[in-house]
Enzyme design. Sequence first.
Site, PDB file in Angstrom:
ATOM      1  N   ALA A 147     106.098 -61.136 -86.813  1.00  0.00           N
ATOM      2  CA  ALA A 147     106.921 -61.959 -87.635  1.00  0.00           C
ATOM      3  C   ALA A 147     106.406 -63.396 -87.138  1.00  0.00           C
ATOM      4  CB  ALA A 147     108.464 -61.854 -87.457  1.00  0.00           C
TER       5      ALA A 147
ATOM      6  N   SER B 210     102.880 -70.866 -92.048  1.00  0.00           N
ATOM      7  CA  SER B 210     103.128 -72.370 -92.164  1.00  0.00           C
ATOM      8  C   SER B 210     102.011 -73.426 -91.699  1.00  0.00           C
ATOM      9  CB  SER B 210     104.120 -72.444 -90.725  1.00  0.00           C
ATOM     10  OG  SER B 210     105.491 -71.704 -90.843  1.00  0.00           O
TER      11      SER B 210
ATOM     12  N   ALA C 264     102.909 -64.063 -88.054  1.00  0.00           N
ATOM     13  CA  ALA C 264     102.997 -64.389 -89.744  1.00  0.00           C
ATOM     14  C   ALA C 264     103.378 -65.634 -90.156  1.00  0.00           C
ATOM     15  CB  ALA C 264     103.622 -63.387 -90.350  1.00  0.00           C
ATOM     16  N   GLU C 265     104.772 -66.023 -89.326  1.00  0.00           N
ATOM     17  CA  GLU C 265     105.216 -67.374 -89.872  1.00  0.00           C
ATOM     18  C   GLU C 265     104.330 -68.458 -89.368  1.00  0.00           C
ATOM     19  OE1 GLU C 265     109.351 -69.905 -90.250  1.00  0.00           O
ATOM     20  OE2 GLU C 265     109.352 -67.678 -89.824  1.00  0.00           O
ATOM     21  N   THR C 266     103.639 -68.317 -88.171  1.00  0.00           N
ATOM     22  CA  THR C 266     102.953 -69.576 -87.733  1.00  0.00           C
ATOM     23  C   THR C 266     101.748 -69.704 -88.519  1.00  0.00           C
ATOM     24  OG1 THR C 266     103.568 -68.997 -85.414  1.00  0.00           O
ATOM     25  CG2 THR C 266     101.414 -70.078 -85.888  1.00  0.00           C
TER      26      THR C 266
END
Length: 162
Positions: A71, A79, A74-76
Amino acid sequence: MGEQQHVTFPQEVIAEYAALGVDLPALFSAGHLGTRMGVQIVQASAERVVGTMPVEGNTQPYGLLHGGASAVLAETLGSVGSMLHAGSSKIAVGVDLNCTHHRGVRSGLVTGVATPLHRGRSTATYEIVISDEEGRRVCTARLTCMLQDVRPGDGKNVGVAG
């Protein structure tokens, strides 16, 4: 963790963000958490962001890659793509993250590839596919970021969404 790679930007792009007080190369370090986890951004544009993360050091008690580590990767990546889409006048703030974990990984390096599903004026949504070294899908994620206006000087408090 292997040889470290760095994303380079044209000087005019760095200057554009610096005028807002944003250290663009620092944003692409994935922040303190990403650094602790060994996240490396290896390619970055609004159309495609690629990053890697070692499994070692990012496992849960059973020795498998932790779902939370996937996660974070993925978020990095999503973003970063959202921020590049939005441009220097906006920041990307994650508002929804969905991860489906397909298989366990015990060692090696995982690679995430973020591609846009929607790029609007106020939101951006990216699909992030994380694969193991054999190219097998480990996780599929979807991240939606809200794109907020940034004022000059606010950049020192700005990071990639989280």
